[in-house]
Design an enzyme around this catalytic site. Structure first.
Site, PDB file in Angstrom:
ATOM      1  N   GLY A   1     -27.089  16.188 -33.153  1.00 55.38           N
ATOM      2  CA  GLY A   1     -26.262  14.887 -33.539  1.00 55.38           C
ATOM      3  C   GLY A   1     -25.050  15.244 -34.251  1.00 55.38           C
TER       4      GLY A   1
ATOM      5  N   SER B   1     -28.744   5.723 -45.225  1.00 53.91           N
ATOM      6  CA  SER B   1     -27.452   5.014 -44.894  1.00 53.91           C
ATOM      7  C   SER B   1     -26.937   4.008 -45.842  1.00 53.91           C
ATOM      8  CB  SER B   1     -27.915   4.401 -43.637  1.00 53.91           C
ATOM      9  OG  SER B   1     -26.805   3.395 -42.950  1.00 53.91           O
ATOM     10  N   SER B   2     -25.904   3.814 -45.811  1.00 53.20           N
ATOM     11  CA  SER B   2     -25.252   2.650 -46.829  1.00 53.20           C
ATOM     12  C   SER B   2     -26.062   1.494 -46.253  1.00 53.20           C
ATOM     13  CB  SER B   2     -23.780   2.499 -46.692  1.00 53.20           C
ATOM     14  OG  SER B   2     -23.391   2.297 -45.457  1.00 53.20           O
ATOM     15  N   CYS B   3     -26.504   1.102 -45.279  1.00 50.72           N
ATOM     16  CA  CYS B   3     -27.008  -0.242 -44.939  1.00 50.72           C
ATOM     17  C   CYS B   3     -28.391  -0.451 -45.758  1.00 50.72           C
ATOM     18  CB  CYS B   3     -27.177  -0.247 -43.294  1.00 50.72           C
ATOM     19  SG  CYS B   3     -28.288   0.634 -42.371  1.00 50.72           S
TER      20      CYS B   3
ATOM     21  N   TYR C   1     -33.378  -0.794 -38.945  1.00 53.11           N
ATOM     22  CA  TYR C   1     -32.785   0.444 -39.520  1.00 53.11           C
ATOM     23  C   TYR C   1     -32.909   0.646 -40.747  1.00 53.11           C
ATOM     24  CZ  TYR C   1     -29.838   4.566 -39.260  1.00 53.11           C
ATOM     25  OH  TYR C   1     -29.129   5.961 -39.508  1.00 53.11           O
TER      26      TYR C   1
ATOM     27  N   LYS D   1     -35.157   3.349 -43.048  1.00 51.62           N
ATOM     28  CA  LYS D   1     -34.409   4.458 -43.999  1.00 51.62           C
ATOM     29  C   LYS D   1     -34.970   4.425 -45.475  1.00 51.62           C
ATOM     30  CE  LYS D   1     -32.121   6.838 -41.244  1.00 51.62           C
ATOM     31  NZ  LYS D   1     -32.296   8.134 -41.150  1.00 51.62           N
TER      32      LYS D   1
ATOM     33  N   HIS E   1     -20.494   3.284 -32.937  1.00 54.12           N
ATOM     34  CA  HIS E   1     -20.121   2.603 -33.952  1.00 54.12           C
ATOM     35  C   HIS E   1     -18.660   2.343 -33.832  1.00 54.12           C
ATOM     36  CE1 HIS E   1     -23.509   4.886 -35.976  1.00 54.12           C
ATOM     37  NE2 HIS E   1     -23.625   3.844 -36.708  1.00 54.12           N
TER      38      HIS E   1
ATOM     39  N   LYS F   1     -11.149   3.099 -26.964  1.00 54.90           N
ATOM     40  CA  LYS F   1     -10.371   1.881 -26.284  1.00 54.90           C
ATOM     41  C   LYS F   1      -8.922   2.163 -26.455  1.00 54.90           C
ATOM     42  CE  LYS F   1     -13.556  -1.688 -27.507  1.00 54.90           C
ATOM     43  NZ  LYS F   1     -14.169  -2.784 -28.646  1.00 54.90           N
TER      44      LYS F   1
HETATM   45  O1  GFB Z   1     -19.410   0.511 -36.841  1.00 51.42           O
HETATM   46  P1  GFB Z   1     -20.215  -0.724 -36.559  1.00 51.42           P
HETATM   47  O2  GFB Z   1     -20.957  -0.871 -35.338  1.00 51.42           O
HETATM   48  O3  GFB Z   1     -21.447  -0.980 -37.798  1.00 51.42           O
HETATM   49  O4  GFB Z   1     -19.237  -1.834 -36.849  1.00 51.42           O
HETATM   50  P2  GFB Z   1     -21.747  -1.393 -39.020  1.00 51.42           P
HETATM   51  C1  GFB Z   1     -18.551  -2.194 -37.897  1.00 51.42           C
HETATM   52  C2  GFB Z   1     -17.643  -3.151 -37.979  1.00 51.42           C
HETATM   53  O5  GFB Z   1     -16.534  -2.886 -36.856  1.00 51.42           O
HETATM   54  C3  GFB Z   1     -18.379  -4.537 -37.559  1.00 51.42           C
HETATM   55  C4  GFB Z   1     -16.360  -4.196 -36.153  1.00 51.42           C
HETATM   56  O6  GFB Z   1     -17.476  -5.606 -38.225  1.00 51.42           O
HETATM   57  C5  GFB Z   1     -17.952  -4.565 -35.968  1.00 51.42           C
HETATM   58  O7  GFB Z   1     -17.726  -5.844 -35.404  1.00 51.42           O
HETATM   59  N1  GFB Z   1     -15.954  -3.628 -34.526  1.00 51.42           N
HETATM   60  C6  GFB Z   1     -14.836  -3.968 -34.109  1.00 51.42           C
HETATM   61  C7  GFB Z   1     -16.493  -2.822 -33.924  1.00 51.42           C
HETATM   62  N2  GFB Z   1     -14.757  -3.336 -32.987  1.00 51.42           N
HETATM   63  C8  GFB Z   1     -15.496  -2.724 -32.726  1.00 51.42           C
HETATM   64  C9  GFB Z   1     -16.200  -1.974 -31.619  1.00 51.42           C
HETATM   65  O8  GFB Z   1     -15.535  -1.871 -30.511  1.00 51.42           O
HETATM   66  N3  GFB Z   1     -17.281  -1.476 -31.684  1.00 51.42           N
HETATM   67  C10 GFB Z   1     -18.196  -1.465 -32.642  1.00 51.42           C
HETATM   68  N4  GFB Z   1     -19.287  -0.825 -32.581  1.00 51.42           N
HETATM   69  N5  GFB Z   1     -17.749  -2.302 -33.901  1.00 51.42           N
HETATM   70  C11 GFB Z   1     -23.886  -0.137 -38.804  1.00 51.42           C
HETATM   71  C12 GFB Z   1     -25.370  -0.338 -38.588  1.00 51.42           C
HETATM   72  O9  GFB Z   1     -23.303  -1.221 -39.185  1.00 51.42           O
HETATM   73  O10 GFB Z   1     -23.407   0.837 -39.704  1.00 51.42           O
HETATM   74  C13 GFB Z   1     -26.320   0.923 -38.698  1.00 51.42           C
HETATM   75  O11 GFB Z   1     -25.556  -1.001 -37.721  1.00 51.42           O
HETATM   76  C14 GFB Z   1     -25.565   1.951 -39.693  1.00 51.42           C
HETATM   77  O12 GFB Z   1     -27.318   0.660 -38.889  1.00 51.42           O
HETATM   78  C15 GFB Z   1     -24.253   2.194 -39.554  1.00 51.42           C
HETATM   79  O13 GFB Z   1     -25.879   1.729 -41.007  1.00 51.42           O
HETATM   80  C16 GFB Z   1     -23.421   3.041 -40.442  1.00 51.42           C
HETATM   81  O14 GFB Z   1     -20.726  -0.856 -40.163  1.00 51.42           O
HETATM   82  O15 GFB Z   1     -21.607  -2.926 -39.167  1.00 51.42           O
END
Ligand code: GFB
Length: 319
Positions: free
Chosen positions: A16, A109-111, A138, A142, A181, A189
């Site tokens: 990973g 994780s910070s979540c 998740y 954790k 993420h 994109k």
């Molecule tokens: O990184 P992300 O998927 O996870 O999304 P989290 C962070 C923010 O970016 C959210 C926005 O507000 C999404 O709506 N975002 C904008 C996008 N465009 C995009 C895109 O194209 N793709 C994605 N993925 N997001 C995760 C947790 O939370 O963080 C996990 O679900 C973990 O459990 C991880 O803790 C570190 O920061 O919201």
């Protein structure tokens, strides 16, 4: 406090993003590295993990193996995120006890923190309020991992510690648009829109949530620092101490990639937690600070994407 010289260190989750960064970082330490082969060791199977541990008998373990993914993957596959992570961490922590591992570092994780925790989030905020619903599965797994490490420390006296990294990115990231993420998604994109000459790229949600980002090599450096210098019951935050809005991040990624089109919203996608900036004080007071600034880190992640140093699967690496 923990001398790595001559020690056998198992990095669980070495394929990973974080695990491979830890393997790179441990390459400059005088220790012996061990990794498990996913063809013969399924970390979700207790018998596989016990047999591997009895065979290799590591002195130290970095538990970077996890089922990880972005906001949509977390929200869509709650059973996988809860079950897989509970099994992986329970098997590895208990097997470490059975073979008498001297030092174990568990990655959370910070979540794990409450959705509306006071910012910047101190380590003591754990379990003081409700979790963010998109990733509570998740987060619960954790939190259980932190508690397992604490329980084995309390009951048996093991030097098992936990680190809570913020949102990580870098080489080896997952660039699949449904499971990734935000950082790798935006890099991909913006790049594909630039190549296609597309007029716009789509950003999920409102763009107002704030996120803190740390390059995986900085994270690996912090983890090795903690392995060597920290022994305590409480988990330690690992972050950059700074956050940006998702819109600011999107603009920065577009600048680095060289994409000049419009940014449009997809309001059907969730925002998630409004902000999760962790307090970086504890680690800084111990003497560690990050080195990779956000723009340079994005450049490095983009280069890794261009050279194919990434995975499109939700794979074994914590964060
Ligand atoms: O990184 P992300 O998927 O996870 O999304 P989290 C962070 C923010 O970016 C959210 C926005 O507000 C999404 O709506 N975002 C904008 C996008 N465009 C995009 C895109 O194209 N793709 C994605 N993925 N997001 C995760 C947790 O939370 O963080 C996990 O679900 C973990 O459990 C991880 O803790 C570190 O920061 O919201």
């Amino acid at each position: 406090m923990y001398d790595l010289a001559g020690k056998k260190v198992w990095v669980a989750g070495h394929r990973g993003m974080v695990g491979s960064a830890v393997v790179r970082r441990l390459g400059s330490e005088p220790c012996e590295l061990v990794v498990s082969d996913r063809k013969t060791v399924d970390l979700k199977r207790q018998s596989d993990v016990e047999a591997f541990m009895a065979d290799t008998r590591p002195d130290a373990v970095v538990l970077a193996a996890a089922k990880v993914g972005g906001i949509l993957a977390n929200d869509t596959y709650p059973a996988d995120f809860l079950y897989d992570n509970l099994m992986i961490e329970a098997n590895i922590i208990d097997a470490s006890h059975r073979v008498g591992v001297e030092k174990l570092l568990f990655l959370g994780s910070s979540c794990i923190y409450p959705k509306l925790a006071a910012q910047p989030i101190e380590e003591s905020s754990l379990l003081t309020g409700p979790l963010e619903p998109t990733n509570e599965w998740y987060a619960i797994a954790k939190i259980a991992g932190i508690k397992l490490a604490q329980a084995y420390r309390k009951q048996y006296g093991y030097d098992f510690i936990s680190a809570m990294p913020t949102n990580l990115y870098g080489p080896g990231d997952n660039f699949d648009l449904n499971s990734s993420h935000v950082m790798p998604a935006l890099i991909r994109k913006a790049h594909e829109a630039k190549i296609a000459g597309a007029p716009s790229i789509t950003m999920w949600g409102t763009g107002t949530p704030r996120r803190e980002f740390l390059h995986c090599d900085d994270c690996a450096d912090a983890l090795v620092f903690l392995l060597k210098n920290y022994s305590g019951y409480e988990h330690v935050n690992v972050g950059s101490g700074e956050d940006v809005t998702i819109l600011e991040l999107t603009q920065l990624v577009c600048e680095v990639v060289g994409y000049t089109g419009e940014i449009v919203h997809d309001f059907s996608k969730p925002d998630g937690t409004p902000r999760k900036l962790m307090s970086a004080d504890r680690l800084r007071e111990m003497g560690w600070a990050p080195k990779i600034e956000l723009r340079a880190g994005i450049r490095d992640a983009y280069d890794a994407f261009l050279t194919g140093h990434y995975s499109e699967r939700v794979q074994g690496s914590a964060a």
